[in-house]
Design a protein around this motif. Structure first.
Motif, PDB file in Angstrom:
ATOM      1  N   SER A   1     -24.548 -99.128 -58.509  1.00 21.17           N
ATOM      2  CA  SER A   1     -24.011 -97.842 -58.074  1.00 21.17           C
ATOM      3  C   SER A   1     -22.515 -97.811 -58.333  1.00 21.17           C
ATOM      4  N   ALA A   2     -21.922 -96.633 -58.224  1.00 21.31           N
ATOM      5  CA  ALA A   2     -20.485 -96.504 -58.431  1.00 21.31           C
ATOM      6  C   ALA A   2     -19.961 -95.305 -57.659  1.00 21.31           C
ATOM      7  N   VAL A   3     -18.703 -95.421 -57.259  1.00 19.06           N
ATOM      8  CA  VAL A   3     -18.021 -94.330 -56.567  1.00 19.06           C
ATOM      9  C   VAL A   3     -17.143 -93.600 -57.570  1.00 19.06           C
ATOM     10  N   VAL A   4     -17.235 -92.279 -57.548  1.00 17.26           N
ATOM     11  CA  VAL A   4     -16.437 -91.432 -58.431  1.00 17.26           C
ATOM     12  C   VAL A   4     -15.477 -90.603 -57.584  1.00 17.26           C
ATOM     13  N   SER A   5     -14.234 -90.559 -58.006  1.00 16.48           N
ATOM     14  CA  SER A   5     -13.237 -89.702 -57.365  1.00 16.48           C
ATOM     15  C   SER A   5     -13.048 -88.459 -58.218  1.00 16.48           C
ATOM     16  N   LEU A   6     -13.163 -87.307 -57.582  1.00 13.25           N
ATOM     17  CA  LEU A   6     -12.999 -86.028 -58.275  1.00 13.25           C
ATOM     18  C   LEU A   6     -11.931 -85.212 -57.543  1.00 13.25           C
ATOM     19  N   ILE A   7     -10.816 -84.973 -58.219  1.00 10.16           N
ATOM     20  CA  ILE A   7      -9.725 -84.186 -57.646  1.00 10.16           C
ATOM     21  C   ILE A   7      -9.640 -82.879 -58.410  1.00 10.16           C
ATOM     22  N   PRO A   8      -9.971 -81.756 -57.779  1.00  8.29           N
ATOM     23  CA  PRO A   8      -9.981 -80.471 -58.490  1.00  8.29           C
ATOM     24  C   PRO A   8      -8.629 -80.123 -59.113  1.00  8.29           C
ATOM     25  N   HIS A   9      -8.678 -79.562 -60.304  1.00  9.03           N
ATOM     26  CA  HIS A   9      -7.462 -79.084 -60.965  1.00  9.03           C
ATOM     27  C   HIS A   9      -6.872 -77.920 -60.160  1.00  9.03           C
ATOM     28  N   PRO A  10      -5.561 -77.722 -60.236  1.00  9.83           N
ATOM     29  CA  PRO A  10      -4.927 -76.643 -59.472  1.00  9.83           C
ATOM     30  C   PRO A  10      -5.476 -75.256 -59.799  1.00  9.83           C
ATOM     31  N   THR A  11      -5.845 -75.055 -61.062  1.00  6.81           N
ATOM     32  CA  THR A  11      -6.408 -73.756 -61.484  1.00  6.81           C
ATOM     33  C   THR A  11      -7.888 -73.938 -61.767  1.00  6.81           C
ATOM     34  N   GLN A  12      -8.694 -73.085 -61.145  1.00  8.30           N
ATOM     35  CA  GLN A  12     -10.145 -73.185 -61.284  1.00  8.30           C
ATOM     36  C   GLN A  12     -10.718 -71.943 -61.958  1.00  8.30           C
ATOM     37  N   PRO A  13     -11.826 -72.095 -62.711  1.00 10.74           N
ATOM     38  CA  PRO A  13     -12.438 -70.940 -63.376  1.00 10.74           C
ATOM     39  C   PRO A  13     -13.056 -69.973 -62.380  1.00 10.74           C
ATOM     40  N   GLU A  14     -13.016 -68.709 -62.725  1.00  5.08           N
ATOM     41  CA  GLU A  14     -13.715 -67.694 -61.938  1.00  5.08           C
ATOM     42  C   GLU A  14     -15.222 -67.935 -62.059  1.00  5.08           C
ATOM     43  N   PRO A  15     -16.008 -67.434 -61.078  1.00  8.87           N
ATOM     44  CA  PRO A  15     -17.458 -67.659 -61.116  1.00  8.87           C
ATOM     45  C   PRO A  15     -18.117 -67.245 -62.432  1.00  8.87           C
ATOM     46  N   ALA A  16     -17.684 -66.123 -63.010  1.00  2.75           N
ATOM     47  CA  ALA A  16     -18.298 -65.666 -64.259  1.00  2.75           C
ATOM     48  C   ALA A  16     -18.025 -66.647 -65.399  1.00  2.75           C
ATOM     49  N   LEU A  17     -16.832 -67.213 -65.415  1.00  9.13           N
ATOM     50  CA  LEU A  17     -16.501 -68.188 -66.460  1.00  9.13           C
ATOM     51  C   LEU A  17     -17.271 -69.479 -66.241  1.00  9.13           C
ATOM     52  N   PHE A  18     -17.431 -69.899 -64.989  1.00  5.73           N
ATOM     53  CA  PHE A  18     -18.214 -71.110 -64.715  1.00  5.73           C
ATOM     54  C   PHE A  18     -19.660 -70.910 -65.176  1.00  5.73           C
ATOM     55  N   ARG A  19     -20.234 -69.728 -64.906  1.00  3.02           N
ATOM     56  CA  ARG A  19     -21.605 -69.458 -65.365  1.00  3.02           C
ATOM     57  C   ARG A  19     -21.682 -69.524 -66.887  1.00  3.02           C
ATOM     58  N   ALA A  20     -20.666 -68.998 -67.550  1.00  2.00           N
ATOM     59  CA  ALA A  20     -20.648 -69.038 -69.013  1.00  2.00           C
ATOM     60  C   ALA A  20     -20.603 -70.482 -69.506  1.00  2.00           C
ATOM     61  N   MET A  21     -19.815 -71.315 -68.846  1.00  2.00           N
ATOM     62  CA  MET A  21     -19.747 -72.725 -69.247  1.00  2.00           C
ATOM     63  C   MET A  21     -21.087 -73.417 -69.014  1.00  2.00           C
ATOM     64  N   GLU A  22     -21.747 -73.103 -67.910  1.00  2.00           N
ATOM     65  CA  GLU A  22     -23.063 -73.682 -67.670  1.00  2.00           C
ATOM     66  C   GLU A  22     -24.031 -73.306 -68.783  1.00  2.00           C
ATOM     67  N   GLN A  23     -23.996 -72.052 -69.220  1.00  2.00           N
ATOM     68  CA  GLN A  23     -24.899 -71.590 -70.274  1.00  2.00           C
ATOM     69  C   GLN A  23     -24.567 -72.253 -71.610  1.00  2.00           C
TER      70      GLN A  23
END
Length: 278
Positions: A199-221
């Motif tokens: 197993s392993a531990v991952v550290s995730l620190i969000p970037h200061p600027t985040q995508p809007e929901p519509a852009l996140f959906r586009a990236m998922e697609q």
């Protein structure tokens, strides 16, 4: 009967007293070494004034370590009724500082459980770790940091660099929204029962600027299409979402394959796709 000091009771005794045998259906592998749980809590950084959410506390080993920090509060989310009884004993020992929520974390918006600044620190059940992570990445702006344990293979996929065997959709989504780093490796023998993999531990620190929901959906697609047929060139794998036009607009050659694209290149594709589908 509950013990007078649940923090001091050995975790193996807690498990025996509550009949808390690990269940494969729930992806349970309990971490019992207090030294390791303390290290995981420390990897979350200075928790002073932070509100911490823990998913799948099980017998409460990591919960104890989180309560030993200066965190303002800890909220434990547990679906297993047997483990709920364990955490209820800790709640009684830490009134006002530890909260228990009996719920399925895959169906619950954890941002509703505590105010910011908030973090998630968890030894995630193996069978739901990836969908939980993707859901939290969608709302990364709401979290200060995520300190999460996964199977080693999943951790490597989250942190993988382009043009490597582990690089894929999960790496793109995670690194597009966060600074991701594999910060601790844990052998099978540290768990009860021992899993078949490290197993392993991952550290995730969000970037200061985040995508809007519509852009996140586009990236998922875009990433779902690109990596869904990763052996194909992008002009073929992206055909279903207007690949030729998207690639031309993003300035990316159609004969490349998904694993060769950098995060900024995927960002360009996602933005072009979002603009075309708006």
């Amino acid at each position: 009967m509950p013990v007078s000091d649940p923090v001091q009771e050995p975790l193996r005794d807690v498990i025996a007293r509550h009949g808390l045998d690990a269940r494969k259906a729930l992806g349970q592998h309990f971490l019992l070494d207090p030294g390791i749980t303390a290290r995981i809590a420390a990897l979350a950084g200075d928790l002073a004034g932070r509100h911490v959410v823990e998913v799948g506390p099980g017998p409460g080993g990591l919960t104890r370590s989180l309560l030993a920090t200066t965190a303002a509060s800890v909220t434990a989310v547990e679906i297993d009724r047997r483990a709920v009884a364990v955490i209820e004993e800790l709640v009684a020992h830490f009134p006002g500082r530890l909260r228990l929520v009996e719920a399925d974390a895959t169906r619950h918006d954890l941002t509703e459980l505590c105010p910011p600044p908030r973090q998630i620190v968890a030894n995630l059940p193996y069978n739901v770790g990836t969908p939980l992570l993707v859901g939290w990445l969608r709302q990364a702006a709401s979290w200060e940091r995520l300190t999460l344990m996964f199977q080693m293979e999943v951790a490597e996929r989250i942190c993988a660099a382009p043009d490597t065997s582990h690089y894929g959709r999960l790496a793109v989504l995670a690194q597009w929204t966060c600074q991701a780093a594999l910060v601790m490796r844990i052998p099978p023998g540290a768990f009860s029962p021992p899993p078949k993999v490290h197993s392993a531990v991952v550290s995730l620190i969000p970037h200061p600027t985040q995508p809007e929901p519509a852009l996140f959906r586009a990236m998922e697609q875009v990433t779902a299409a690109a990596f869904g047929q990763r052996r194909k060139m992008l002009r073929g794998s992206l055909r279903g979402i207007g690949g030729e036009i998207l690639l031309a607009e993003a300035g990316i050659a159609g004969d490349r394959r998904a694993e060769t694209l950098s995060i900024p290149e995927f960002d360009r594709l996602a933005r072009c796709h979002a603009a075309r589908t708006a």
